[in-house]
Motif scaffolding. Structure first.
Motif, short mmCIF file in Angstrom:
data_model
loop_
_atom_site.label_atom_id
_atom_site.label_comp_id
_atom_site.label_asym_id
_atom_site.label_seq_id
_atom_site.Cartn_x
_atom_site.Cartn_y
_atom_site.Cartn_z
N LEU A 519 43.70 27.11 31.79
CA LEU A 519 42.28 26.78 31.72
C LEU A 519 41.52 27.35 32.91
O LEU A 519 40.38 27.82 32.77
CB LEU A 519 42.11 25.26 31.67
N GLN A 520 42.14 27.33 34.09
CA GLN A 520 41.51 27.94 35.27
C GLN A 520 41.35 29.44 35.06
O GLN A 520 40.30 30.02 35.41
CB GLN A 520 42.35 27.66 36.52
N GLU A 521 42.35 30.08 34.48
CA GLU A 521 42.27 31.52 34.22
C GLU A 521 41.10 31.83 33.28
O GLU A 521 40.32 32.76 33.52
CB GLU A 521 43.58 32.01 33.59
N LYS A 522 40.97 31.03 32.22
CA LYS A 522 39.90 31.27 31.25
C LYS A 522 38.53 31.06 31.87
O LYS A 522 37.59 31.82 31.59
CB LYS A 522 40.10 30.35 30.05
N MET A 523 38.41 30.03 32.71
CA MET A 523 37.13 29.77 33.36
C MET A 523 36.75 30.92 34.30
O MET A 523 35.59 31.36 34.32
CB MET A 523 37.21 28.46 34.15
N LEU A 524 37.70 31.42 35.06
CA LEU A 524 37.44 32.53 35.98
C LEU A 524 37.06 33.80 35.21
O LEU A 524 36.15 34.54 35.62
CB LEU A 524 38.66 32.78 36.87
N LEU A 525 37.75 34.05 34.10
CA LEU A 525 37.41 35.21 33.28
C LEU A 525 35.98 35.11 32.75
O LEU A 525 35.22 36.08 32.74
CB LEU A 525 38.38 35.32 32.10
N ALA A 526 35.60 33.90 32.35
CA ALA A 526 34.25 33.70 31.83
C ALA A 526 33.20 33.94 32.89
O ALA A 526 32.07 34.35 32.59
CB ALA A 526 34.13 32.28 31.26
N MET A 527 33.54 33.67 34.17
CA MET A 527 32.59 33.88 35.26
C MET A 527 32.61 35.31 35.78
O MET A 527 31.85 35.65 36.69
CB MET A 527 32.90 32.90 36.42
#
Length: 558
Positions: A519-527
């Motif tokens: 989930l952290q990876e996905k959030m960082l990718l989105a940012m």
């Protein structure tokens, strides 16, 4: 045997003399005159005491005369004094000559051989055993003997004794910049200055390297601080050596006997601990050993020494944590992280041992070691066809050295087959801000050599646009404390977004640390943050595991 037969029986090289029972010289040969510097006329009829050197105690001559007057032969080495005042040594055999009838001693003959050269050699050997050859100061052997005597005298007379250890600050930089020969000249001049500063009853000794011991006898404890400050002031005056102007300072540790009621070895150790405290307090100052907190100090000193031993015994290790690009599944590099393979406690993380030495020069030696080991590993990976940039963490004390750039240049020169661009140096934001001008120039100088820089823990200090503008680091790392709570703390989310946007604005690369979940990876990718590292990707691993891990990661993520 007649007198002439006695004399002709002596080898021509021997020094021959005859005296009566009172020691009055009655006959000498030419060799006697040659070595003593006197003529026959000056010696015959005078007492042999004319040649007394004063080097032997009275008991020496009482034993000699007791032996020959009782009719026995005496053998031994005697130091005499020449007419010009210089000394010479002879190996002497003195034979009492007895009357043939009554068997009473009637005179003495002496046969001597010159052993001055042998004695001078022995004396030189004795001196070298107790003195430092470079500075001519007493060494550790002489110091221990003198310290025993000083403690005994202090006990008998109820006096105080100060044991001080002085370590030069900045001497290593002198050696690195000007060479060891010039460094030796500096040590000699330091010894000369200190000798002039001390009283005749004091002792200055050199333990080795840039470490000196001052033994201050009969000290007045009220006046002692002023005397110690004078010592530091004398060292702080610039030195002019070989056309260079050099500046060093001193850290001085002091313990006082009998308040510190210990033996010589412990007193020296306590002074050494106080010296370390002086260094950790900012250098160019003195500190007294506090007996009341000695246990805590000893523990700290023990920890420092144990880390030094770990470095010397090759117990330190580097593990490598991957950095990856989430967008394309590529391994983009690694961060070298220090570990200690402790012989009893197993593998220790840096937090378990580095805090003990971060304010000492041990951290500098460790930093150089980490850079060199990383360069060696880069060479191995290059040979395998991998060109992974690898970052190393640089401690504040190390990076703020005046000669940091020169030290790094020498390490790179030793590994000239490794491209400097593959080495990335990480400094924490607080280090950069503490000395912004120096750090900015160091960044520029190192980047001109091809080395890259990352600004670690960004956002945890006093981040500002001005700092980001003035610090030309290629990469900014989002601190793991923000990443950890990015999913449920809106402030951490906002800060992370701000750092990513700032990095994009200033054309810096940004990487997120401490990524642990999908989930952290996905959030960082989105940012818009694609570069990450953390235990969610992989924990730090030994170098021999890196290639296989990287191959598997790219196969499963591309």
């Amino acid at each position: 045997m007649t007198d002439d037969k006695y004399r002709t029986a002596v080898d021509a090289a021997a020094i021959y003399s005859e005296t009566d029972l009172r020691g009055t010289i009655t006959h000498i040969n030419d060799q006697f005159c040659a070595i003593s510097g006197y003529t026959k006329e000056e010696l015959i009829g005078t007492n042999h005491r004319l040649l007394n050197s004063g080097q032997h105690p009275p008991e020496f001559f009482r034993t000699l005369w007791r032996t020959i007057s009782s009719g026995h032969i005496w053998k031994g080495e005697i130091c005499n004094r020449r007419k010009d005042g210089s000394l010479y040594w002879v190996n002497s055999t003195i034979v009492p000559i007895k009357d043939d009838l009554a068997q009473h001693v009637e005179k003495y003959i002496s046969i001597r051989f010159d052993v001055t050269e042998k004695q001078e050699l022995l004396e030189a050997m004795r001196w070298r055993a107790s003195h430092d050859v470079l500075t001519a100061l007493p060494n550790r052997v002489y110091l221990h003997d003198r310290l025993h005597q000083a403690i005994s005298a202090a006990q008998r007379h109820g006096r105080s004794l100060a044991v001080c250890i002085l370590d030069l600050d900045g001497f290593k930089a002198v050696n690195d910049r000007y060479g060891h020969a010039t460094g030796d000249l500096l040590l000699v001049e330091v010894a000369n200055r200190l000798t002039r500063e001390l009283r005749t009853e004091d002792l200055l000794a050199r333990l080795g390297g840039d470490e000196f011991v001052l033994l201050l006898d009969q000290v007045n404890e009220t006046l002692l601080p002023a005397a110690l400050q004078r010592v530091l002031d004398v060292i702080a005056v610039p030195f002019h050596i070989d056309g260079y102007v050099m500046k060093v300072a001193g850290s001085l540790g002091v313990t006082i006997y009998p308040q510190d009621n210990e033996g010589p070895d412990t007193l020296l150790r306590h002074a050494d601990q106080a010296m370390y405290e002086a260094k950790q307090s900012g250098r160019n100052r003195f500190r007294f050993f506090d007996v009341s907190i000695s246990q805590k100090t000893q523990e700290a000193f023990k920890n420092i020494e144990s880390v030094k031993q770990a470095l010397e015994n090759n117990e330190l290790r580097l593990h490598y944590q991957p950095k990856v690009n989430l967008r394309n599944g590529m391994v983009i590099g690694f961060e070298a992280l220090l570990r200690w393979q402790h012989p009893a406690l197993g593998l220790l993380p840096p937090d378990a041992f580095l805090p003990a030495v971060e304010r000492t020069d041990v951290i500098i030696d460790i930093g150089d070691w980490v850079i060199e080991q990383t360069l060696c590993q880069l060479r191995i990976w290059n040979a395998e066809g991998h060109h992974w940039p690898t970052s190393v963490n640089i401690a504040a004390r190390h990076f703020q050295l005046p000669n940091f750039v020169d030290r790094l240049q020498r390490l790179l020169a030793k590994h000239s087959d490794v491209e400097p661009r593959l080495l990335d140096l990480e400094i924490v934001e607080s280090t950069a801000i503490d000395n912004l001008e120096h750090v900015s120039q160091c960044l520029i100088d190192c980047q001109q050599m091809g080395v890259t820089f990352s600004l670690d823990d960004f956002g945890t200090g006093f981040s500002s646009l001005n700092y980001l503008k003035r610090l030309p680091a290629q990469t900014i790392k989002i601190d793991k404390s923000f990443v950890r709570d990015i999913l449920h703390d809106k402030d951490d989310l906002a800060l992370s977004e701000a750092i990513i946007n700032l990095s994009r604005t200033f054309e810096r690369e940004v990487i997120a640390e401490g990524v642990e979940t999908d989930l952290q990876e996905k959030m960082l990718l989105a940012m818009g943050c694609y570069l990450v590292q953390g235990y969610g990707i992989a924990p730090p691993m030994p170098a021999e595991q890196v290639s296989d891990w990287a191959t598997l990661y790219e196969l499963t993520h591309r």
